[in-house]
Design a protein around this motif. Structure first.
Motif, short mmCIF file in Angstrom:
data_model
loop_
_atom_site.label_atom_id
_atom_site.label_comp_id
_atom_site.label_asym_id
_atom_site.label_seq_id
_atom_site.Cartn_x
_atom_site.Cartn_y
_atom_site.Cartn_z
N GLY A 1 27.02 -25.08 -25.38
CA GLY A 1 25.94 -24.11 -25.53
C GLY A 1 24.56 -24.72 -25.67
O GLY A 1 23.56 -24.00 -25.62
N LYS A 2 24.45 -26.03 -25.81
CA LYS A 2 23.15 -26.68 -25.94
C LYS A 2 22.49 -26.92 -24.58
O LYS A 2 21.34 -27.32 -24.51
CB LYS A 2 23.29 -28.02 -26.67
N SER A 3 23.22 -26.70 -23.51
CA SER A 3 22.68 -26.96 -22.18
C SER A 3 21.76 -25.83 -21.74
O SER A 3 21.64 -24.79 -22.40
CB SER A 3 23.83 -27.09 -21.17
N MET A 4 21.10 -26.01 -20.59
CA MET A 4 20.21 -24.99 -20.05
C MET A 4 20.94 -23.93 -19.25
O MET A 4 20.35 -22.93 -18.86
CB MET A 4 19.13 -25.65 -19.17
N GLY A 5 22.23 -24.15 -19.01
CA GLY A 5 23.04 -23.13 -18.35
C GLY A 5 23.33 -23.46 -16.89
O GLY A 5 22.83 -24.45 -16.34
N THR A 6 24.15 -22.60 -16.28
CA THR A 6 24.64 -22.86 -14.93
C THR A 6 24.59 -21.59 -14.08
O THR A 6 25.02 -20.52 -14.52
CB THR A 6 26.11 -23.36 -14.96
N LEU A 7 24.07 -21.73 -12.87
CA LEU A 7 24.14 -20.67 -11.86
C LEU A 7 25.34 -20.92 -10.98
O LEU A 7 25.51 -22.03 -10.46
CB LEU A 7 22.86 -20.67 -11.01
N ILE A 8 26.16 -19.90 -10.81
CA ILE A 8 27.36 -20.01 -9.97
C ILE A 8 27.23 -19.05 -8.80
O ILE A 8 26.91 -17.87 -8.98
CB ILE A 8 28.64 -19.69 -10.78
N VAL A 9 27.50 -19.55 -7.59
CA VAL A 9 27.29 -18.76 -6.38
C VAL A 9 28.51 -18.88 -5.46
O VAL A 9 29.09 -19.96 -5.32
CB VAL A 9 26.03 -19.24 -5.62
N CYS A 10 28.87 -17.75 -4.85
CA CYS A 10 29.92 -17.75 -3.83
C CYS A 10 29.63 -16.63 -2.84
O CYS A 10 28.76 -15.79 -3.05
CB CYS A 10 31.31 -17.57 -4.45
N GLY A 11 30.38 -16.60 -1.76
CA GLY A 11 30.32 -15.47 -0.84
C GLY A 11 31.06 -14.29 -1.43
O GLY A 11 31.93 -14.43 -2.29
N ASN A 12 30.70 -13.10 -0.98
CA ASN A 12 31.25 -11.87 -1.53
C ASN A 12 32.64 -11.58 -0.95
O ASN A 12 32.78 -10.83 0.02
CB ASN A 12 30.30 -10.69 -1.26
N TYR A 13 33.66 -12.18 -1.57
CA TYR A 13 35.05 -11.96 -1.18
C TYR A 13 35.87 -11.68 -2.44
O TYR A 13 35.62 -12.28 -3.49
CB TYR A 13 35.61 -13.17 -0.43
N THR A 14 36.84 -10.81 -2.32
CA THR A 14 37.56 -10.29 -3.48
C THR A 14 38.19 -11.39 -4.33
O THR A 14 38.05 -11.42 -5.55
CB THR A 14 38.62 -9.28 -3.05
N GLY A 15 38.90 -12.31 -3.68
CA GLY A 15 39.56 -13.37 -4.44
C GLY A 15 38.58 -14.24 -5.19
O GLY A 15 38.82 -14.62 -6.35
N ASP A 16 37.47 -14.58 -4.55
CA ASP A 16 36.45 -15.39 -5.20
C ASP A 16 35.86 -14.67 -6.41
O ASP A 16 35.64 -15.28 -7.48
CB ASP A 16 35.33 -15.72 -4.21
N ILE A 17 35.59 -13.37 -6.25
CA ILE A 17 35.00 -12.59 -7.34
C ILE A 17 35.95 -12.51 -8.53
O ILE A 17 35.56 -12.70 -9.69
CB ILE A 17 34.66 -11.16 -6.87
N LEU A 18 37.23 -12.26 -8.26
CA LEU A 18 38.21 -12.13 -9.35
C LEU A 18 38.36 -13.45 -10.10
O LEU A 18 38.35 -13.48 -11.34
CB LEU A 18 39.56 -11.68 -8.79
N ASN A 19 38.49 -14.56 -9.38
CA ASN A 19 38.69 -15.85 -10.05
C ASN A 19 37.44 -16.29 -10.79
O ASN A 19 37.52 -16.87 -11.88
CB ASN A 19 39.11 -16.90 -9.03
N ALA A 20 36.27 -16.00 -10.21
CA ALA A 20 35.03 -16.32 -10.92
C ALA A 20 34.92 -15.51 -12.20
O ALA A 20 34.51 -16.03 -13.25
CB ALA A 20 33.83 -16.05 -10.02
N GLY A 21 35.29 -14.23 -12.14
CA GLY A 21 35.23 -13.39 -13.33
C GLY A 21 36.09 -13.92 -14.46
O GLY A 21 35.66 -13.96 -15.62
N LEU A 22 37.30 -14.36 -14.12
CA LEU A 22 38.19 -14.92 -15.14
C LEU A 22 37.60 -16.20 -15.73
O LEU A 22 37.62 -16.40 -16.95
CB LEU A 22 39.56 -15.21 -14.51
#
Length: 375
Positions: A114-135
């Motif tokens: 939590g001391k870091s500045m954070g992370t941006l995560i990006v992927c293409g809009n595909y169902t499997g990618d969205i579900l796994n990223a959410g988890l």
């Protein structure tokens, strides 16, 4: 223009994949990438390519992660490095990486939690990618990590009616937005600023692709390639061979094909797919400057891309647009698919929007030290 895909009998032929073992194709490719770019390292267990200076870089900078199924190389592995991505997580061919892989990448990008500045995560809009990223992101945030997630859908072949709540497919638009977002991260900007610019640019980007043949998965050294009918191309085919907008036969001239593709990107009267917020389709007012990207889907040469780029610039100029920047090449491929895509980014006006035009071009022009980007 018809928006129905024509049903035609398709034939199959064999194609050869020059690989050692289909199960190791991704590992072989990403290991080889680190030989080509010594500033990168590869975590084979989690299929993560990352910049060597990640532990120190992450202390004072927002980190950025791109993830996708394999088979789209050089995306995103070829864009890891200075002024671009911090890390890339690969799944198997055309399959999302797991939540465990994505979570591991987050931990690598934030070694101080939590001391870091954070992370941006990006992927293409595909169902499997969205579900796994959410988890993965749920686990990460519960553990105290700072994360912002942006799935990108830029395919204008998928209209609002067809896309529904799922939205458009991701093609090459995220590379355009990431070019600016990652440059801001390199400058030391906050996660909020990096994320809002990423979201802003993706809302001003659209892509349309055309395929001259379908894709063949490397599940064996020799595999079946499902071909299009003779003298036929498919407008709007997806990056994994998903059905397109229309099969066209006979094949139009390059000039007519380019004009038809630009119609789909620029026509603001097409309420189903007018995604880029131009003021008008011909001779726009304060938004007539664009950045254009010509992307090979795998086997289309630079010479062919350059000719289509020339035709697109000429057609855009006829409509009152000015191409301020151009890049081309094999950036987001679909293995050996034959075809290409046009991506248009509507540059912001001089003032009045989240990013000013001067800054937008400065970020685009920031030099990078990665394998696959061309400037």
């Amino acid at each position: 223009m018809s928006t129905e895909t024509q049903t035609r009998t398709q034939t199959a032929k064999e194609t050869f994949h020059f690989i050692n073992d289909p199960a190791e194709a991704i590992n072989d490719a990403l290991t080889g990438l680190t030989c080509l770019q010594p500033t990168l390292s590869y975590n084979k267990e989690y299929k993560i390519v990352y910049r060597n200076d990640l532990p120190t870089f992450s202390e004072s900078h927002v980190t950025t992660i791109g993830f996708a199924g394999g088979g789209h190389e050089p995306m995103f592995g070829g864009f890891v490095g200075h002024n671009y991505l911090s890390a890339y997580v690969s799944g198997n061919v055309f399959a999302s990486p797991t939540a465990a892989q994505i979570f591991q990448a987050i931990k690598m990008c934030q070694p101080n939690g939590g001391k870091s500045m954070g992370t941006l995560i990006v992927c293409g809009n595909y169902t499997g990618d969205i579900l796994n990223a959410g988890l993965a992101i749920t686990r990460a945030q519960a553990a105290g990590y700072k994360v912002h997630f942006t799935p990108v859908g830029d395919d204008v072949a998928v209209g609002r009616k067809k896309g529904g709540k799922v939205g458009r497919r991701g093609l090459s638009g995220h590379l355009v937005a990431l070019k600016s977002a990652c440059a801001l991260a390199q400058r030391g900007e906050s996660l909020d600023r990096v994320a809002e610019v990423m979201e802003y640019i993706t809302a001003n980007v659209g892509t349309i692709g055309v395929a001259f043949d379908r894709v063949a998965l490397p599940n064996a050294t020799i595999t079946d390639l499902q071909t299009l009918p003779p003298a036929t191309i498919e407008l709007g085919m997806g990056a994994h061979g998903e059905p397109g907008l229309q099969q066209i036969s006979p094949i139009p001239s390059p000039e007519n094909l380019t004009s038809q593709m630009l119609d789909l990107l620029l026509d603001i009267s097409d309420t189903d797919r007018a995604f880029i917020p131009f003021s008008r389709a011909s001779h726009p007012t304060s938004d007539n400057e664009v950045v254009m990207l010509l992307n090979s889907l795998g086997s289309t040469s630079d010479e062919v891309l350059a000719r289509f780029a020339e035709l697109a610039i000429t057609e855009l100029e006829k409509r009152g647009f000015t191409v301020k920047r151009l890049t081309l090449g094999p950036l987001v491929t679909s293995l050996k698919m034959s075809g290409f895509g046009i991506t248009i980014w509507r540059l912001p006006p001089d003032s009045g929007e989240l990013v000013e035009r001067k800054l937008a071009l400065e970020l685009w022009d920031e030099p990078v030290d990665v394998v696959a980007w061309r400037q």
